[in-house]
Motif scaffolding. Structure first.
Motif, PDB file in Angstrom:
ATOM      1  N   PHE A   1     -10.660  79.603 -16.059  1.00  0.00           N
ATOM      2  CA  PHE A   1     -11.931  79.087 -16.584  1.00  0.00           C
ATOM      3  C   PHE A   1     -11.949  77.551 -16.638  1.00  0.00           C
ATOM      4  CE2 PHE A   1     -11.788  83.403 -18.269  1.00  0.00           C
ATOM      5  CZ  PHE A   1     -13.067  83.857 -17.967  1.00  0.00           C
ATOM      6  N   GLY A   2     -10.998  76.910 -15.980  1.00  0.00           N
ATOM      7  CA  GLY A   2     -10.950  75.453 -15.962  1.00  0.00           C
ATOM      8  C   GLY A   2     -10.171  74.880 -17.141  1.00  0.00           C
ATOM      9  N   HIS A   3     -10.266  73.562 -17.315  1.00  0.00           N
ATOM     10  CA  HIS A   3      -9.498  72.854 -18.344  1.00  0.00           C
ATOM     11  C   HIS A   3     -10.411  72.178 -19.362  1.00  0.00           C
ATOM     12  CE1 HIS A   3      -6.989  73.142 -14.713  1.00  0.00           C
ATOM     13  NE2 HIS A   3      -5.958  73.166 -15.522  1.00  0.00           N
TER      14      HIS A   3
ATOM     15  N   LYS B   1     -18.879  77.399 -24.788  1.00  0.00           N
ATOM     16  CA  LYS B   1     -18.807  76.118 -24.093  1.00  0.00           C
ATOM     17  C   LYS B   1     -17.356  75.702 -23.953  1.00  0.00           C
ATOM     18  CE  LYS B   1     -20.649  71.424 -24.361  1.00  0.00           C
ATOM     19  NZ  LYS B   1     -21.153  71.435 -22.985  1.00  0.00           N
ATOM     20  N   SER B   2     -17.023  75.127 -22.800  1.00  0.00           N
ATOM     21  CA  SER B   2     -15.690  74.597 -22.572  1.00  0.00           C
ATOM     22  C   SER B   2     -15.836  73.263 -21.853  1.00  0.00           C
ATOM     23  CB  SER B   2     -14.864  75.562 -21.721  1.00  0.00           C
ATOM     24  OG  SER B   2     -13.573  75.043 -21.477  1.00  0.00           O
ATOM     25  N   GLY B   3     -15.611  72.155 -22.598  1.00  0.00           N
ATOM     26  CA  GLY B   3     -15.864  70.844 -22.011  1.00  0.00           C
ATOM     27  C   GLY B   3     -17.350  70.691 -21.757  1.00  0.00           C
ATOM     28  N   TYR B   4     -17.724  70.283 -20.555  1.00  0.00           N
ATOM     29  CA  TYR B   4     -19.145  70.173 -20.234  1.00  0.00           C
ATOM     30  C   TYR B   4     -19.637  71.392 -19.450  1.00  0.00           C
ATOM     31  CZ  TYR B   4     -17.772  68.691 -15.513  1.00  0.00           C
ATOM     32  OH  TYR B   4     -17.253  68.645 -14.246  1.00  0.00           O
ATOM     33  N   THR B   5     -18.819  72.455 -19.397  1.00  0.00           N
ATOM     34  CA  THR B   5     -19.199  73.680 -18.697  1.00  0.00           C
ATOM     35  C   THR B   5     -19.706  74.718 -19.689  1.00  0.00           C
ATOM     36  OG1 THR B   5     -17.504  73.272 -17.015  1.00  0.00           O
ATOM     37  CG2 THR B   5     -18.421  75.496 -17.136  1.00  0.00           C
ATOM     38  N   ASN B   6     -20.884  75.261 -19.422  1.00  0.00           N
ATOM     39  CA  ASN B   6     -21.458  76.316 -20.250  1.00  0.00           C
ATOM     40  C   ASN B   6     -21.191  77.673 -19.603  1.00  0.00           C
ATOM     41  OD1 ASN B   6     -22.658  74.512 -22.127  1.00  0.00           O
ATOM     42  ND2 ASN B   6     -24.324  74.136 -20.685  1.00  0.00           N
ATOM     43  N   PHE B   7     -20.708  78.614 -20.396  1.00  0.00           N
ATOM     44  CA  PHE B   7     -20.478  79.974 -19.906  1.00  0.00           C
ATOM     45  C   PHE B   7     -21.526  80.901 -20.524  1.00  0.00           C
ATOM     46  CE2 PHE B   7     -16.388  77.934 -19.315  1.00  0.00           C
ATOM     47  CZ  PHE B   7     -15.983  78.426 -18.082  1.00  0.00           C
ATOM     48  N   ILE B   8     -22.291  81.578 -19.665  1.00  0.00           N
ATOM     49  CA  ILE B   8     -23.354  82.478 -20.100  1.00  0.00           C
ATOM     50  C   ILE B   8     -23.119  83.842 -19.460  1.00  0.00           C
ATOM     51  CG2 ILE B   8     -25.855  82.893 -20.127  1.00  0.00           C
ATOM     52  CD1 ILE B   8     -26.194  79.838 -19.675  1.00  0.00           C
TER      53      ILE B   8
ATOM     54  N   MET C   1     -29.540  81.526 -10.252  1.00  0.00           N
ATOM     55  CA  MET C   1     -30.011  80.243  -9.708  1.00  0.00           C
ATOM     56  C   MET C   1     -30.990  79.556 -10.666  1.00  0.00           C
ATOM     57  SD  MET C   1     -28.757  79.143  -6.875  1.00  0.00           S
ATOM     58  CE  MET C   1     -30.056  78.017  -6.398  1.00  0.00           C
ATOM     59  N   GLN C   2     -31.889  80.346 -11.272  1.00  0.00           N
ATOM     60  CA  GLN C   2     -32.862  79.770 -12.210  1.00  0.00           C
ATOM     61  C   GLN C   2     -32.166  79.196 -13.432  1.00  0.00           C
ATOM     62  OE1 GLN C   2     -36.134  79.223 -11.650  1.00  0.00           O
ATOM     63  NE2 GLN C   2     -35.551  79.933  -9.603  1.00  0.00           N
ATOM     64  N   LEU C   3     -31.137  79.881 -13.910  1.00  0.00           N
ATOM     65  CA  LEU C   3     -30.388  79.374 -15.070  1.00  0.00           C
ATOM     66  C   LEU C   3     -29.618  78.105 -14.713  1.00  0.00           C
ATOM     67  CD1 LEU C   3     -28.989  82.681 -16.615  1.00  0.00           C
ATOM     68  CD2 LEU C   3     -30.588  81.102 -17.690  1.00  0.00           C
ATOM     69  N   LEU C   4     -29.047  78.059 -13.525  1.00  0.00           N
ATOM     70  CA  LEU C   4     -28.321  76.862 -13.092  1.00  0.00           C
ATOM     71  C   LEU C   4     -29.263  75.657 -13.001  1.00  0.00           C
ATOM     72  CD1 LEU C   4     -25.921  78.230 -10.321  1.00  0.00           C
ATOM     73  CD2 LEU C   4     -25.231  77.033 -12.395  1.00  0.00           C
ATOM     74  N   LYS C   5     -30.446  75.907 -12.497  1.00  0.00           N
ATOM     75  CA  LYS C   5     -31.417  74.812 -12.381  1.00  0.00           C
ATOM     76  C   LYS C   5     -31.864  74.307 -13.752  1.00  0.00           C
ATOM     77  CE  LYS C   5     -33.256  76.197  -7.875  1.00  0.00           C
ATOM     78  NZ  LYS C   5     -34.407  76.788  -7.148  1.00  0.00           N
TER      79      LYS C   5
END
Length: 288
Positions: free
Chosen positions: A87-89, A253-260, A284-288
C-alpha cells in the motif's frame, strides 16, 4: 475495459508526478526558511536578551529539526509501493507528525524553564529596535512560506505539510506577539510584557502540538474520512446510471493517498464484463 485501465493508469501517474514535485519543493523551502530564521533570531537574541525572542528562536530551531524530519518523511512517503509495502509508504508522513509534536512539546518545556524565573527577576530589553526589526523580517518570510504551503496542501492534502504548516502559522502569531511584547517593554516600560507573552506563546505552541498529534494518530489508526467526504463519494458513485446502490463503504488515508473501498449493487442480469466496465467507469469518476 483496456481503454479505461490505460486512462486510469495515466491519470494516477499524472497526479503522483505533480504531487511529488510540489511536495519536494515545499519541503526544501521549509528547511531553507527555518535555517534562515534560526540564524537571524539567534543574532537578535544575543543583541537583546529578550525571552520573547528566545522563545521564538527555540520555536524556529524546533521548526528546523521538524522540517528536516518532514523532508525525509515526505521523500520516503513518495517511494512507490514495493513487495513488503503493497500500500506504499504514505504512513511515514503520520510518523513524522508524531515526531514533530514530540519536538514541539520539548520546546514548550524548554521555554517554561527559561521564562518562569524571569517573573521573579524581570530584566529590561537592550537594542529593542533590533528585536522588532528581526521579528518583522521573520513575519514577512514566514507569511510567504505559509501561503506556498497552503497552496500545496490544497493540491495534495498532505498531512506532513499540514503539520509543518501549523508550525509556521503559529510562528506568524508568535512573531506578532514578540513585536507587541517588545513595543510594550521598550516604549511603555512594561518589563513583564516580555515574560507574559513568552508564556502565552509557549501554551499556543502546546495547543498546536496536540492538534498535530491527533491528526497523525487518526491516520495511523485508519480513521474514516469525515462524513461530508463520505457523502460526496456516495453521490459520485450513485450518479452512474447503472449503479443501483452502494454499501460497505470504507475509507482511510496514508500520506497523500486516499484509499476508498465499497461494494456496488448492479442489475442481476448483466455479464461480469459489463459489471467490470461499470466499476472502472465509477473509479475513473472518483479519481477525477
Amino acid at each position: 475495459m483496456y481503454k479505461h485501465n490505460i486512462e486510469k493508469t495515466k491519470l494516477e501517474s499524472e497526479l503522483r508526478s505533480k504531487n511529488s514535485l510540489l511536495l519536494k519543493r515545499v519541503t526544501y523551502a521549509s528547511v531553507f526558511v527555518a535555517c534562515l530564521l534560526i540564524v537571524v533570531k539567534f543574532v537578535a537574541w544575543v543583541g537583546t536578551d529578550s525571552v520573547s525572542i528566545l522563545s521564538s528562536l527555540a520555536d524556529s530551531f524546533l521548526d528546523g529539526i521538524a522540517s528536516i524530519i518532514n523532508l525525509i518523511a515526505v521523500r520516503h512517503a513518495l517511494s512507490p509501493a514495493d513487495q513488503d509495502h503493497r500500500f506504499g509508504h504514505g504512513k511515514a508522513e503520520a510518523l513524522s507528525g508524531l515526531a514533530q509534536s514530540t519536538f514541539i512539546i520539548g520546546s514548550v518545556v524548554f521555554l517554561l524553564v527559561e521564562v518562569v524565573p524571569r517573573f521573579f527577576n524581570p530584566q529590561s530589553i537592550e537594542n529593542g529596535s533590533l528585536g522588532i526589526g528581526t521579528s518583522i523580517f521573520a513575519l514577512v518570510i514566514t507569511v510567504g512560506l505559509v501561503i506556498y504551503q497552503k497552496y500545496v496542501i490544497r493540491k495534495t492534502n498532505s498531512l506532513a505539510i499540514s503539520a509543518d504548516s501549523l508550525h509556521y502559522v503559529s510562528d506568524i502569531l508568535l512573531n506578532v506577539s514578540v513585536i507587541i511584547a517588545l513595543v510594550l517593554s521598550i516604549y511603555l516600560n512594561w518589563i513583564l510584557a516580555d515574560v507574559i507573552f513568552a508564556v502565552l506563546i509557549a501554551f499556543f505552541i502546546l495547543f498546536s502540538a496536540a492538534k498535530i498529534f491527533r491528526r497523525s494518530y487518526d491516520q495511523l489508526m485508519d480513521k474514516e474520512f469525515p462524513e461530508n467526504e463520505r457523502d460526496l463519494i456516495k453521490d459520485i458513485v450513485l450518479k452512474h446510471p447503472d449503479v443501483l446502490d452502494i454499501h460497505d463503504l470504507r475509507t482511510r488515508k496514508s500520506g497523500y493517498t486516499n484509499f476508498i473501498q465499497f461494494h456496488l449493487d448492479l442489475k442481476s442480469d448483466i455479464s461480469l464484463y459489463e459489471a467490470h466496465e461499470i466499476s472502472d467507469q465509477v473509479e475513473m469518476q472518483l479519481l477525477k
